[in-house]
Write an enzyme that holds these catalytic residues in place. Structure first.
Site, short mmCIF file in Angstrom:
data_model
loop_
_atom_site.label_atom_id
_atom_site.label_comp_id
_atom_site.label_asym_id
_atom_site.label_seq_id
_atom_site.Cartn_x
_atom_site.Cartn_y
_atom_site.Cartn_z
N SER A 1 0.82 -1.19 0.00
CA SER A 1 0.00 0.00 0.00
C SER A 1 0.86 1.25 0.00
CB SER A 1 -0.97 -0.05 1.19
OG SER A 1 -2.06 0.80 0.98
N ASP B 1 -8.82 -5.49 -5.85
CA ASP B 1 -8.46 -4.44 -4.90
C ASP B 1 -9.26 -3.18 -5.23
OD1 ASP B 1 -7.24 -2.54 -3.27
OD2 ASP B 1 -5.22 -3.32 -3.61
N HIS C 1 -7.33 -5.93 -1.12
CA HIS C 1 -6.09 -5.27 -0.69
C HIS C 1 -5.44 -6.12 0.39
CE1 HIS C 1 -3.65 -1.69 -0.89
NE2 HIS C 1 -3.77 -1.44 0.40
#
Length: 664
Positions: free
Chosen positions: A206, A312, A343
């Site tokens: 991320s 995601d 995610h």
């Protein structure tokens, strides 16, 4: 993949007992328990020959050369280091694995939201995740960098801008003798990295992986490889989709969320600059140019091992697709894993294979071992939960963009999808309904509804694979001065997939733990196991994209629309790799607001699609010929979809406001 296990399974009770006994020294993986002897056969591999318990744990503050908080002094970022003691005693230098993050004190890392911890003397005790436990005994240093404005660092968070990138780049410069480091945050005593050989690999999920992308795009010397997991490649595309807002806030809110309390007090001016540089109109600004790493892909010298969940909905695979394509154009060495998850870190959906692959990747690019990983298939793709395929090159070389076109069907809004253009004058009409989402539209594909226009093939006679990024060009006439468009590709037919819309985004966390490396009382190598969270479905959304119709003339500038006038716009869809099986149908949906994924426009427009001037460019493996063969003849429908939400799939939840969400 090698079949030997890398983790030791423990129940919670046995974990506690082991933690008390002998400082967790027994908790090496089976590979670690094999000792220091070299492998008798097979490619070379680093071995756990160094003591983790006796490793050097220290903190250094590195001068970034910037004064982000405007206090008249250069910012220093905190660098927490754990490295094997033995190599330095022998005069040997070691490579570095680095995770630079804003989350070490505010939000935590990994599935268990681990934070950094420190002893009474200020030395680091717990390093989140397993990188230190696993790799330090194998001769690597692990470096955890607090981005400027977070935890123990000076400066301000600027959300992907110069300060974020320089926070990590300066550390690589320090590791290579080009920047100044200090033993304290404010003192003058210098710290050097004589123990480091300068070779650095950056990794992170991320926001952390995003920083790795940004640093790689500077071309800094010493960065040998990056492993971005679910990472952003252009911050504009995190907050907007071609002018359509994806979130109710902007980067100033994220900055405030992750900054340390002290930084919040001194960084109000930087937050105002972030807000001013990210207008809610969705217009492109200089601020977004600074945070666009794709344009600097030509500078990337490091190899890239990219990992992304194809479902995601936080950091969408548009980021992966445009980054991957730019790197490919420049011949960057690459590898990719694509999962069915949202995610999620691969440590939490394919743990043993992931650690083994990552180990060999770092051994090759940081230690120089010729272990063959650079000659293995480029891509690993999850086809069904826990079932993976590989490709020598991704997308496959036989993939070619093919233009498919919508056509009128037997009922309004229920059209066809094929190679032939629609007849001139053919149209479909829908009205934006912000209460509906892509799962509702997909469920209603075979019936007339007012909120979407759907187009589908007949049941396929052969499998049809899409691999890469798609676009949809739509010509639409609105009834109001504002309008948003969504374009969605759907596989119509029964399947069992990961439930990417659930809280775990495709995984369920279990109570049992497995251990990956060595442990101490303050830093365990043992993490909760997971299993696939699945759902039986009768349709699967495989790609989506959104846009503000007002960006028809320029992607960087929205304009008011004239009701009754036709506008043509190309919508960029997220990258994917999906096989539509024989007996299923491939569908395209064009609609308005995709609830919880984009914000609605200021009005409620009705839009009329000109079908003759609307098309989709799709990346079929085998090109147009594959589509012709798959749609030739007739095949039985494998299921009769019901006009309800896709069975078993959790509808998309409201989008996260920070990269990483609750499980960053």
């Amino acid at each position: 993949m090698p079949t030997r296990a890398r983790g030791t399974r423990l129940t919670y009770r046995s974990l506690v007992v082991a933690a008390v006994a002998a400082l967790m020294a027994v908790l090496l993986s089976p590979a670690g328990a094999q000792g220091a002897s070299p492998r008798r056969s097979g490619p070379p591999e680093s071995r756990p020959v160094h003591s983790y318990e006796n490793a050097v744990r220290e903190s250094v503050w590195v001068d970034t050369g910037l004064d982000g908080d405007g206090n008249g002094r250069n910012d220093r970022v905190a660098v927490d280091i754990v490295r094997p003691r033995e190599p330095a005693l022998r005069g040997h230098k070691v490579p570095v694995i680095m995770d630079a993050s804003p989350y070490y004190s505010c939000c935590g890392r990994g599935n268990e939201s681990q934070l950094k911890t420190y002893g009474a003397d200020g030395r680091p005790v717990q390093f989140p995740l397993y990188y230190d436990n696993y790799f330090v005994p194998r001769g690597y240093a692990f470096v955890a960098v607090d981005l400027a404005g977070t935890n123990r660092s000076d400066g301000c968070v600027d959300v992907g801008g110069r300060s974020d990138v320089q926070s990590a780049k300066a550390v690589i410069d320090w590791l290579n003798g080009r920047a100044r480091g200090y033993t304290t945050r404010t003192g003058a005593e210098r710290a050097t990295a004589g123990w480091s050989n300068g070779r650095t690999g950056m990794i992170g999920k991320s926001y952390d992986g995003t920083v790795a992308n940004g640093v790689a795009a500077t071309g800094v010397d010493g960065l040998r490889t990056i492993v971005p997991i679910g990472a952003i490649s252009s911050w504009y595309d995190y907050y907007f989709a071609q002018g359509a807002p994806l979130y109710g806030g902007g980067p100033d809110g994220l900055s405030d969320y992750v900054e340390s309390p002290g930084a919040r007090d001194r960084c109000a001016a930087v937050q105002r600059q972030l807000a001013d540089g990210a207008p809610r109109t969705g217009d492109w600004t200089k601020s977004w140019s600074e945070r666009d790493y794709v344009k600097n892909a030509r500078k990337v010298r490091a190899s890239v091992f990219a990992v992304h969940g194809m479902q995601d909905l936080n950091v969408r695979t548009k980021h992966l697709g445009q980054w991957w394509d730019a790197l490919a154009d420049r011949g960057v060495e690459r590898k990719i894993w694509l999962s069915q998850t949202g995610h999620v870190d691969p440590f939490d959906y394919r743990r043993a294979d992931w650690v083994d692959t990552l180990h060999r990747w770092f051994d090759h690019y940081l230690l120089g071992y010729d272990n063959g990983i650079d000659r293995e298939p480029m891509a690993d793709i999850e086809r069904h939960p826990d079932q993976w395929s590989t490709d020598r090159v991704w997308p496959p070389r036989t993939t070619h963009t093919t233009t498919v076109r919508p056509g009128s069907g037997s009922a309004p809004g229920v059209g066809t999808l094929g190679l032939r253009p629609a007849r001139p004058g053919a149209t479909e009409t829908f009205t934006d309904d912000p209460a509906q989402d892509e799962t509702r539209w997909a469920a209603d594909l075979d019936r007339t509804t007012s909120a979407k226009a759907g187009f589908r093939t007949a049941p396929l006679t052969r499998d049809l694979r899409l691999s890469g990024s798609s676009t949809v060009t739509a010509t639409a006439t609105p009834t109001t001065s504002t309008a948003h468009l969504s374009a969605v590709l759907v596989d119509i037919g029964p399947d069992t997939i990961r439930d990417y819309g659930s809280a775990g985004e495709g995984i369920t966390t279990l109570a049992d733990r497995t251990c990956w490396g060595a442990s101490t009382v303050g830093d365990s190598s043992c993490f909760k196991e997971t299993r696939a969270a699945t759902a039986a479905v009768d349709r699967t959304v495989l790609s989506r994209g959104w846009a503000d119709l007002g960006t028809y003339a320029s992607a960087g500038k929205g304009r008011p629309l004239t009701p009754g006038r036709a506008y043509t716009l190309t919508i960029q869809l997220a990258a994917t790799d999906h096989v539509v099986p024989a007996g299923h149908r491939l569908a395209l949906i064009v609609a308005g607001t995709d609830r919880d994924l984009i914000d609605p426009p200021d009005s409620t427009p009705t839009l009329t699609l000109d079908l003759a001037r609307t098309s989709a460019k799709l990346p079929f493996t085998g090109g147009a010929g594959a589509f012709v063969r798959a749609t030739a003849g007739s095949a039985p429908v494998t299921a009769t979809p019901r006009a309800v939400h896709s069975e078993g799939v959790t509808p998309p939840r409201p989008a996260h406001r920070i990269p990483g969400g609750s499980r960053s």
